[in-house]
Design a protein around this motif. Sequence first.
Motif, PDB file in Angstrom:
ATOM      1  N   GLN A 180       0.798  -1.225   0.000  1.00 28.50           N
ATOM      2  CA  GLN A 180       0.000   0.000   0.000  1.00 28.50           C
ATOM      3  C   GLN A 180       0.829   1.272   0.000  1.00 28.50           C
ATOM      4  OE1 GLN A 180      -2.602  -1.060   2.963  1.00 28.50           O
ATOM      5  NE2 GLN A 180      -1.073  -1.603   4.461  1.00 28.50           N
ATOM      6  N   GLN A 181       1.950   1.194  -0.642  1.00 25.89           N
ATOM      7  CA  GLN A 181       2.763   2.387  -0.854  1.00 25.89           C
ATOM      8  C   GLN A 181       3.089   3.139   0.429  1.00 25.89           C
ATOM      9  OE1 GLN A 181       1.937   4.673  -4.368  1.00 25.89           O
ATOM     10  NE2 GLN A 181       0.254   3.340  -4.905  1.00 25.89           N
ATOM     11  N   ALA A 182       3.415   2.374   1.460  1.00 21.18           N
ATOM     12  CA  ALA A 182       3.836   3.026   2.700  1.00 21.18           C
ATOM     13  C   ALA A 182       5.331   3.308   2.677  1.00 21.18           C
ATOM     14  CB  ALA A 182       3.480   2.162   3.907  1.00 21.18           C
ATOM     15  N   MET A 240       6.169   5.380   5.872  1.00 17.71           N
ATOM     16  CA  MET A 240       5.045   6.125   6.437  1.00 17.71           C
ATOM     17  C   MET A 240       4.291   5.226   7.398  1.00 17.71           C
ATOM     18  SD  MET A 240       3.663   8.053   3.086  1.00 17.71           S
ATOM     19  CE  MET A 240       4.526   7.016   1.947  1.00 17.71           C
ATOM     20  N   GLN A 244       1.888   5.780   9.227  1.00 20.39           N
ATOM     21  CA  GLN A 244       0.436   5.997   9.206  1.00 20.39           C
ATOM     22  C   GLN A 244      -0.229   5.214   8.090  1.00 20.39           C
ATOM     23  OE1 GLN A 244       2.788   8.195   8.896  1.00 20.39           O
ATOM     24  NE2 GLN A 244       2.650   9.717  10.527  1.00 20.39           N
ATOM     25  N   ARG A 245       0.567   4.813   7.101  1.00 19.87           N
ATOM     26  CA  ARG A 245       0.022   4.092   5.968  1.00 19.87           C
ATOM     27  C   ARG A 245       0.243   2.587   6.128  1.00 19.87           C
ATOM     28  NH1 ARG A 245      -0.101   5.470   0.513  1.00 19.87           N
ATOM     29  NH2 ARG A 245      -0.917   7.499   1.049  1.00 19.87           N
ATOM     30  N   CYS A 246       1.064   2.234   7.106  1.00 20.38           N
ATOM     31  CA  CYS A 246       1.540   0.846   7.198  1.00 20.38           C
ATOM     32  C   CYS A 246       0.468  -0.068   7.771  1.00 20.38           C
ATOM     33  CB  CYS A 246       2.796   0.793   8.057  1.00 20.38           C
ATOM     34  SG  CYS A 246       3.425  -0.857   8.341  1.00 20.38           S
ATOM     35  N   ARG A 306      -6.598  -1.436   9.036  1.00 18.24           N
ATOM     36  CA  ARG A 306      -6.126  -0.744   7.835  1.00 18.24           C
ATOM     37  C   ARG A 306      -6.077  -1.669   6.623  1.00 18.24           C
ATOM     38  NH1 ARG A 306      -0.915   2.509  10.192  1.00 18.24           N
ATOM     39  NH2 ARG A 306      -2.046   3.795  11.677  1.00 18.24           N
ATOM     40  N   PHE A 354      -6.589  -0.327   3.208  1.00 18.55           N
ATOM     41  CA  PHE A 354      -5.624   0.589   2.599  1.00 18.55           C
ATOM     42  C   PHE A 354      -5.073   0.009   1.292  1.00 18.55           C
ATOM     43  CE2 PHE A 354      -3.894   3.391   6.292  1.00 18.55           C
ATOM     44  CZ  PHE A 354      -5.180   3.645   6.707  1.00 18.55           C
ATOM     45  N   HIS A 410      -4.887   2.477  -1.602  1.00 24.05           N
ATOM     46  CA  HIS A 410      -3.578   2.982  -2.034  1.00 24.05           C
ATOM     47  C   HIS A 410      -2.759   1.827  -2.611  1.00 24.05           C
ATOM     48  CE1 HIS A 410      -4.556   6.293   0.740  1.00 24.05           C
ATOM     49  NE2 HIS A 410      -4.686   5.403   1.694  1.00 24.05           N
ATOM     50  N   ALA A 422      -8.690   5.016   9.530  1.00 25.11           N
ATOM     51  CA  ALA A 422      -7.338   5.483   9.222  1.00 25.11           C
ATOM     52  C   ALA A 422      -6.869   6.489  10.255  1.00 25.11           C
ATOM     53  CB  ALA A 422      -7.305   6.110   7.837  1.00 25.11           C
ATOM     54  N   GLN A 482      -4.104   5.803  13.956  1.00 27.17           N
ATOM     55  CA  GLN A 482      -2.865   6.522  14.264  1.00 27.17           C
ATOM     56  C   GLN A 482      -3.025   7.487  15.422  1.00 27.17           C
ATOM     57  OE1 GLN A 482      -1.777   9.537  11.231  1.00 27.17           O
ATOM     58  NE2 GLN A 482      -3.250   8.440   9.994  1.00 27.17           N
TER      59      GLN A 482
END
Lengths: 251, 420, 543
Positions: free
Chosen positions: A85-87, A100, A102-104, B124, B127, B131, C33, C37
């Motif tokens: 997911q492009q982390a 990142m 937050q994206r992981c 997540r 995601f 993404h 999301a 975090q």
Amino acid sequence: MKKRRYGMVIDLDRCTGCGACSVACAAENNVPPAAPRATERTGITPLRVQPVSNGASGPARREVFIPLMCMQCGEHTPCVSVCPQQAVEVDSATGIVTQMPQRCLGCRYCMTACPYHARYFNWWDPEWPAGMEKTLNPGVATRMRGVVEKCNLCHSRLHAAEDKAAAANQREVNPADYVPACVEACPTGAILFGDLADETSAVARAARAPQAFRLLEKLGTEPKVYYRSNRPWVRALAEPRTVPAKEVQRG
Amino acid sequence: MASYAVADRRWIERGVERTSTLRFALWLVPWALLLALGVYAAGLCLRFGLNQTNMDNRFPFGLWIFLDLSIIALGAGAFFTGFLVYILKFKELKAVLNTAVVVGFICYSGAVGILMIDVGQPLRAWFTFWHPNTHSMLTEVTFCITCYLVVLLFEYIPVLLRNRQLRRVPSFLIFEHRLHLLVPVLAAVGTLLSFFHQGSLGGLYGVLRGRPFAFREGIAIWPSTFFLFILSAIAAGPSFLLLITSLVEKVTGRKLVEFSVLCRLGRISGLLTAVYVAAKAVDTLAWLNRTSPSLGFAPWEFYSYKPFGTWLMLAEIVLFGLVPAVLLLHPKTASRRGWLISAALLVCGGILLNRFILTVQTLALPTLAFDEFVSYLPSWQEVASFGAVVAYGVIVYSLSYRYLPLFPQEKREGYRVSGR
Amino acid sequence: MKPSRRNLLALGGGAMAGVVFTPLPWKLLDDTAIWTQNWPWIPQPARGPVEVKAAACSLCPHGCGLQVRMAAGFPVGVSGAPAHPVSGGALCPLAFGAHQLNWHPRRLHEVRRRGRAASWDAASMALRAAAAEGPVAVIDGRPGRGASAILRDFAGKSGAYITAPGPEERSLAPYAAWSGVPASALGYDLESARTIISFGAPLLDGWGTPGRFTRLWSTHAAGLGDPELRLIQIEPGLSHTATLAWRWVPARPGSDAALAAGLARVLVEERLVPAKGPVPATSVADAAGAAGLPADAIVELARMIAQRAPALAISVDGEPAVAALNLLLGGGIVQRRETAAPQAAAIAPRAVVIDATVPWEYEPASGAEVFRFAAWDGGGSKADWLLPAPGFLEEITEHPSAPGSAVASYALSPALMDAPADVRGAAAFVGGTPADAVLARCQEIFRARNGGLYRRGAKDAVPLASLESAARLQDELLAGAVWVDDPAGSRKVRCELKEWPAAAAGTHRGGWADAWSAPVLPPLATKLYQESNLREVPARSRI
């Protein structure tokens, strides 16, 4: 701004293995102290110092201390292509491999992909003794349980330096303004940091020296962290092991 | 009690015999307990984090990924049987098609369930869809597995709706009928999706340039393991189906399919295993002589850490590859139930071994000159969570077998009770 | 219409399908999301203006220069002060996590008497009562401060003012005995040495001021085949220092005295050094036997030592034979220009007051009532009274000359944080006014007009004469300047040695964790021993 390739040359002959870089890194990046059950395989040490011996016994025995962190691979960057997911990405302006959190998702695929074991998973929720959260560095967000993190060459310091340059109407970052915490902390000045793309920089010159080497260079990932040593046995550590040595680890 | 038994009886297909309600309930009890324990263990992992497992930064993948890869490969029987029946028109395999769908559904849903515990931030999970990194094999795996799980669900629903009671709801019947018309399409879509995710699961390791033990060169963006995984999965799928069907016959004491169907599965599996072994051998030679040395790694060093010696490589190719292929293809052994089952066991064992080597040995091996060869033992939470998947599988299959027409031919003459 | 089961089912199904077309599920999904975090139990750093303050580290007596990054009124990062005249910009690993120490779970917040909560009044009354009954001993970990004068005065003529020596001062003890100069005023002239023979002293691992020897070593010795500065490490095991040394001699444990004597004998017999003073009776063969080395190796080692002068021998535990060898080599032991209190005569005190600067392990002789000041409870103390002292950067601290340094210096560190309500330092507790004492010390330095003032980051010193007053000096010091004496103010110490000394039973090994005097480690030190295999687990690691 011109394209930069931030990297470092670590003089292994000057490293005393004190570990100041490791602690300074953790403090700068708001890494929590170890959870009670954490070990050297579950702890978070974006920069860790590994003692390695020459395998000899008796007075001929010697050790070297190798600071290990993300090698900031520039080609075929193993962790970037695998992340679902492009982390993870390589910043084309600086060459820094960024993570990142937050994206992981916490799938840890990047960790299996990294040949340097430079990625760390947050096995526990970050915890500080009561009140200690007041000492957290405001430049870096804390990470939550279940995500991967790693060295990003103190990205917040780069941002601060870029802001400063922008405020002063300068196009380029002043090299003195952007120094990662480990480089700053090293008591013997063993870590040389700078822009490898700038042929005239001290770090670029040191990286070209015959004593300089990179770990597992043949993998073709073009790491931007170089090491240097005058000792041939230390330089030989760049290659994978050819004979399984029982005595490689310390103790 | 009796009224329960009567009510229960009403849900069972007319004309087939099933064990008593009490015996069935007793059979479910241990599995339910195992499921409960596993759900508790999984709950611990979700509540307290993955520190409940024995995975660590050097062993970021463990038992779960190994078994996920394995059950997804074994579940390949579902799509492959559909492909054989609907696309290649192997009509006699229709006898095991429903079982294949149920087994496939169990394998895939179980694997997805475990994956949801295995990731650090399950919330997540979406995601990846929002993404997506199109370069990642894991993205491909996630997309295909999710889509294929939906396909499997749509293949499973018609079987479900053919239940004696559910069938009586007219709209269900119409829905089932409509879905049924779709099944060949679903089989084709499922085949496509499965080819990709089985391959991508292999690609998962094949692309790891930083792990020269697993890294493979290949065609275009696909490393050779992409194709090897597809081959090994479609080779093992029929064998697993053969094993499951035989096991169900053994446990229930009933004849459910013609022996010839099992022989047919065995022959298909044998043929594909032979192709797989040949491809695997060529791949291994290319890796030994080309790929690994070009990355600076002497390949024999990988086998110098006991107990992961060269014997493993030989066992994988010869004992669990060549031997069952010969057994399944030789007319004498292929027509004997004992040999057939042994060979199928070897084929499925080979799949487990292959996935084990790729997951565990890859991570245990050092890369840097000063790395240690690391070991890992799963924690009870990991084992129990996986036990829950097995229990879930047994329970879903048992319920399906009892209440759904998994083996439609069962009602015909010649299938009457041979045992209990 | 009469509601039926069928209607209800249809309604439910319709609602379920309809919800998908509202923003609700998508907003909830999207919110995960943000939730994941920002879980409320994950601490987030406070925002606030960031500023950098000058300070000095008070964890050990060396007083390294710090730059402390402050945000929202709290320290959020520590780094070395560049070009600091004492520490040269270097810090030990512990300093980088020191700003978190004040919130260590073992922080002392209340007066404790034998483990029970008590009050300052009770402690004060107990001390007064004890002082009325007999002499009081005061233990000071950092002599040479203004506060030290308060403690000395409190001990008075009938009591005893005792300093607790750190590893460097312990290693200087023989010279103090032979010269009459207190060890706290002695230092090593490392800077002019060309060969250093270390008998187990962890020179590159926490011995001496961080950034003093390590800088010399990294500039003149590291990675060079035949370095300008040769470090010879004599130690049974491969320590950090041994592995980095130019030569490592693995001698048997406890053989330092014999080996030093053997080396001295070869030096004298081969006329490698000008013969002066007593010669050891030990033969080279005996020394070789004791050290577990071939006799040839000792001869070779002696020649190697003499090859590049000046040579300096350092013992980790103050072994007199090593000191005698050093005198033979002409090794540089200097006396700093400062007045140091002579070691007090032994008394049997009624009460002992231990300052917070004293290493936690220090245990006074039994029989007295012990008043122990500390910011943290290191555990296992036999003190009767545990008195909470200000923690890291919570009070103005004084930093006199670093132990073992060659020139005298004095620095101040400001209080960057408020101390908890109920903490007090020993000097204030015994009735002194620390602020006055600091000013008095500044006046002393100002009046002597020696040396100069190094402002933050400056390479060159400003002469003291350029300052208008002692108060101005104090302000400069609080802003991060360091007063350093003129190097010419230190002179080589003169030792009278009648005969070759007998071996002393020293056991101390020193090292970074050992040298460090606070009772607990900064929590981030887990990176060194628990989360990597860099260090052994130190005893003080408990949280």
